[in-house]
Design a protein around this motif. Structure first.
Motif, PDB file in Angstrom:
ATOM      1  N   ILE A   1       0.840  -1.204   0.000  1.00  0.00           N
ATOM      2  CA  ILE A   1       0.000   0.000   0.000  1.00  0.00           C
ATOM      3  C   ILE A   1       0.874   1.253   0.000  1.00  0.00           C
ATOM      4  N   LYS A   2       1.935   1.236   0.805  1.00  0.00           N
ATOM      5  CA  LYS A   2       2.851   2.380   0.846  1.00  0.00           C
ATOM      6  C   LYS A   2       3.489   2.614  -0.518  1.00  0.00           C
ATOM      7  N   TYR A   3       3.814   1.526  -1.219  1.00  0.00           N
ATOM      8  CA  TYR A   3       4.427   1.654  -2.543  1.00  0.00           C
ATOM      9  C   TYR A   3       3.476   2.319  -3.526  1.00  0.00           C
ATOM     10  N   TYR A   4       2.207   1.877  -3.534  1.00  0.00           N
ATOM     11  CA  TYR A   4       1.242   2.451  -4.467  1.00  0.00           C
ATOM     12  C   TYR A   4       0.822   3.866  -4.085  1.00  0.00           C
ATOM     13  N   LEU A   5       1.053   4.253  -2.828  1.00  0.00           N
ATOM     14  CA  LEU A   5       0.767   5.619  -2.386  1.00  0.00           C
ATOM     15  C   LEU A   5       2.011   6.508  -2.470  1.00  0.00           C
ATOM     16  N   PHE A   6       3.081   5.960  -3.078  1.00  0.00           N
ATOM     17  CA  PHE A   6       4.325   6.695  -3.307  1.00  0.00           C
ATOM     18  C   PHE A   6       5.060   7.040  -2.011  1.00  0.00           C
ATOM     19  N   PHE A   7       4.854   6.219  -0.963  1.00  0.00           N
ATOM     20  CA  PHE A   7       5.605   6.379   0.270  1.00  0.00           C
ATOM     21  C   PHE A   7       6.774   5.397   0.335  1.00  0.00           C
ATOM     22  N   ARG A   8       6.920   4.605  -0.686  1.00  0.00           N
ATOM     23  CA  ARG A   8       8.015   3.636  -0.763  1.00  0.00           C
ATOM     24  C   ARG A   8       8.527   3.644  -2.197  1.00  0.00           C
ATOM     25  N   LYS A   9       9.841   3.693  -2.368  1.00  0.00           N
ATOM     26  CA  LYS A   9      10.410   3.819  -3.703  1.00  0.00           C
ATOM     27  C   LYS A   9      10.402   2.509  -4.483  1.00  0.00           C
ATOM     28  N   GLU A  10      10.691   1.401  -3.801  1.00  0.00           N
ATOM     29  CA  GLU A  10      10.811   0.121  -4.486  1.00  0.00           C
ATOM     30  C   GLU A  10       9.614  -0.768  -4.177  1.00  0.00           C
ATOM     31  N   GLY A  11       9.190  -1.518  -5.204  1.00  0.00           N
ATOM     32  CA  GLY A  11       8.097  -2.458  -5.015  1.00  0.00           C
ATOM     33  C   GLY A  11       8.550  -3.648  -4.186  1.00  0.00           C
ATOM     34  N   VAL A  12       7.615  -4.296  -3.536  1.00  0.00           N
ATOM     35  CA  VAL A  12       7.961  -5.443  -2.701  1.00  0.00           C
ATOM     36  C   VAL A  12       7.985  -6.716  -3.544  1.00  0.00           C
ATOM     37  N   ILE A  13       8.812  -7.660  -3.136  1.00  0.00           N
ATOM     38  CA  ILE A  13       8.904  -8.942  -3.828  1.00  0.00           C
ATOM     39  C   ILE A  13       7.837  -9.867  -3.254  1.00  0.00           C
ATOM     40  N   SER A  14       7.091 -10.509  -4.113  1.00  0.00           N
ATOM     41  CA  SER A  14       6.006 -11.365  -3.633  1.00  0.00           C
ATOM     42  C   SER A  14       5.871 -12.580  -4.524  1.00  0.00           C
ATOM     43  N   GLY A  15       4.807 -13.358  -4.291  1.00  0.00           N
ATOM     44  CA  GLY A  15       4.523 -14.504  -5.141  1.00  0.00           C
ATOM     45  C   GLY A  15       3.924 -14.038  -6.458  1.00  0.00           C
ATOM     46  N   LYS A  16       3.211 -14.907  -7.096  1.00  0.00           N
ATOM     47  CA  LYS A  16       2.588 -14.544  -8.364  1.00  0.00           C
ATOM     48  C   LYS A  16       1.669 -13.350  -8.176  1.00  0.00           C
ATOM     49  N   TYR A  17       0.912 -13.361  -7.080  1.00  0.00           N
ATOM     50  CA  TYR A  17       0.041 -12.231  -6.747  1.00  0.00           C
ATOM     51  C   TYR A  17       0.505 -11.621  -5.433  1.00  0.00           C
ATOM     52  N   GLY A  18       0.530 -10.294  -5.372  1.00  0.00           N
ATOM     53  CA  GLY A  18       0.847  -9.621  -4.132  1.00  0.00           C
ATOM     54  C   GLY A  18      -0.326  -9.720  -3.165  1.00  0.00           C
ATOM     55  N   SER A  19      -0.073  -9.385  -1.904  1.00  0.00           N
ATOM     56  CA  SER A  19      -1.119  -9.490  -0.896  1.00  0.00           C
ATOM     57  C   SER A  19      -2.319  -8.611  -1.224  1.00  0.00           C
ATOM     58  N   LEU A  20      -2.076  -7.422  -1.747  1.00  0.00           N
ATOM     59  CA  LEU A  20      -3.171  -6.523  -2.103  1.00  0.00           C
ATOM     60  C   LEU A  20      -3.955  -7.072  -3.287  1.00  0.00           C
ATOM     61  N   GLN A  21      -3.248  -7.674  -4.240  1.00  0.00           N
ATOM     62  CA  GLN A  21      -3.928  -8.293  -5.387  1.00  0.00           C
ATOM     63  C   GLN A  21      -4.864  -9.411  -4.940  1.00  0.00           C
ATOM     64  N   LYS A  22      -4.372 -10.249  -4.052  1.00  0.00           N
ATOM     65  CA  LYS A  22      -5.192 -11.369  -3.580  1.00  0.00           C
ATOM     66  C   LYS A  22      -6.490 -10.870  -2.959  1.00  0.00           C
ATOM     67  N   ILE A  23      -6.365  -9.871  -2.096  1.00  0.00           N
ATOM     68  CA  ILE A  23      -7.546  -9.333  -1.429  1.00  0.00           C
ATOM     69  C   ILE A  23      -8.521  -8.750  -2.445  1.00  0.00           C
ATOM     70  N   ALA A  24      -7.997  -7.985  -3.398  1.00  0.00           N
ATOM     71  CA  ALA A  24      -8.848  -7.343  -4.401  1.00  0.00           C
ATOM     72  C   ALA A  24      -9.535  -8.373  -5.296  1.00  0.00           C
ATOM     73  N   TYR A  25      -8.764  -9.352  -5.772  1.00  0.00           N
ATOM     74  CA  TYR A  25      -9.339 -10.362  -6.670  1.00  0.00           C
ATOM     75  C   TYR A  25     -10.361 -11.230  -5.950  1.00  0.00           C
ATOM     76  N   LEU A  26     -10.035 -11.636  -4.738  1.00  0.00           N
ATOM     77  CA  LEU A  26     -10.967 -12.472  -3.973  1.00  0.00           C
ATOM     78  C   LEU A  26     -12.241 -11.707  -3.629  1.00  0.00           C
ATOM     79  N   ALA A  27     -12.119 -10.398  -3.437  1.00  0.00           N
ATOM     80  CA  ALA A  27     -13.293  -9.584  -3.110  1.00  0.00           C
ATOM     81  C   ALA A  27     -14.293  -9.554  -4.262  1.00  0.00           C
ATOM     82  N   THR A  28     -13.814  -9.750  -5.491  1.00  0.00           N
ATOM     83  CA  THR A  28     -14.733  -9.727  -6.634  1.00  0.00           C
ATOM     84  C   THR A  28     -15.704 -10.909  -6.619  1.00  0.00           C
ATOM     85  N   ILE A  29     -15.365 -11.980  -5.882  1.00  0.00           N
ATOM     86  CA  ILE A  29     -16.260 -13.143  -5.843  1.00  0.00           C
ATOM     87  C   ILE A  29     -17.567 -12.802  -5.133  1.00  0.00           C
TER      88      ILE A  29
END
Length: 215
Positions: free
Chosen positions: A106-134
């Motif tokens: 969240i900090k990265y997408y709000l420009f409070f962090r310069k580098e993106g975080v390393i994650s799996g195929k989907y980041g934690s925010l992606q998982k929450i957003a995609y699962l919420a669509t169900i």
């Protein structure tokens, strides 16, 4: 993050097809929904628009159920830039790669962090957003049936309509639900291609993108 390879193993053809179906149905639902709400050309098109709206909703629900079931059987890559595969459902469960990364993302997408975080195929925010669509998709279907004459008097739908304060409130919920999906789609398209168009190439054209320096 922009240097990750995008292999077909991460997006098997069956999921490319379900993605296409979702996109086509979303376009049909938005177009016909706007028309039903405000007929912006010949009123004689209303019957076609209503038919289009409900066919698209039935298809997107069937597609969603199929996608959920397929997640337990189809194997995909669980890491970006990897051809090693495992059951797709593991992409939607907590992973060590996502641990403690939600707020950093969240900090990265709000420009409070310069580098993106390393994650799996989907980041934690992606998982929450995609699962919420169900649940949101099922809610949108429910509110749609609740304001549709052939179904609105059925107890299952009439009870919900009464709970929210009447048909007009249910219609308003359905209308704003459409905007939630429109905005989600816009943000999703932007963030998916924030580094380059490799994600779109694999999900729409099934064209792989190799790491830099490899051909």
């Amino acid at each position: 993050m922009g240097s990750h390879a995008h292999y077909r193993e991460a997006h098997p053809l069956v999921f490319v097809i379900t993605h296409y179906i979702n996109l086509i149905c979303m376009i049909m639902l938005a177009f016909s929904g706007f028309y039903i709400h405000f007929p912006f050309f010949s009123a004689g098109f209303m019957g076609v628009a209503r038919g289009m709206h409900f066919v698209a909703m039935y298809v997107i629900l069937i597609n969603l159920v199929f996608r959920i079931i397929a997640a337990f059987f189809v194997k995909t890559a669980n890491q970006l830039g990897s051809r090693e595969v495992d059951t797709d459902i593991k992409n939607w469960l907590p992973q060590a790669e996502n641990k403690h990364q939600l707020f950093e993302t969240i900090k990265y997408y709000l420009f409070f962090r310069k580098e993106g975080v390393i994650s799996g195929k989907y980041g934690s925010l992606q998982k929450i957003a995609y699962l919420a669509t169900i649940p949101l998709t099922f809610i949108q279907a429910y509110t749609g049936f609740a304001i549709y004459a052939p179904f609105m008097d059925a107890g299952f739908f009439a009870g919900g309509t009464s709970l929210v304060g009447g048909p007009m409130n249910m219609r308003i919920i359905h209308y704003f639900g459409m905007w939630v999906f429109i905005l989600f789609t816009m943000v999703h398209a932007y963030l998916a291609n924030i580094y380059n168009f490799a994600p779109s190439k694999i999900i729409f054209l099934w064209k792989e993108t190799l790491p830099e320096g490899k051909h």
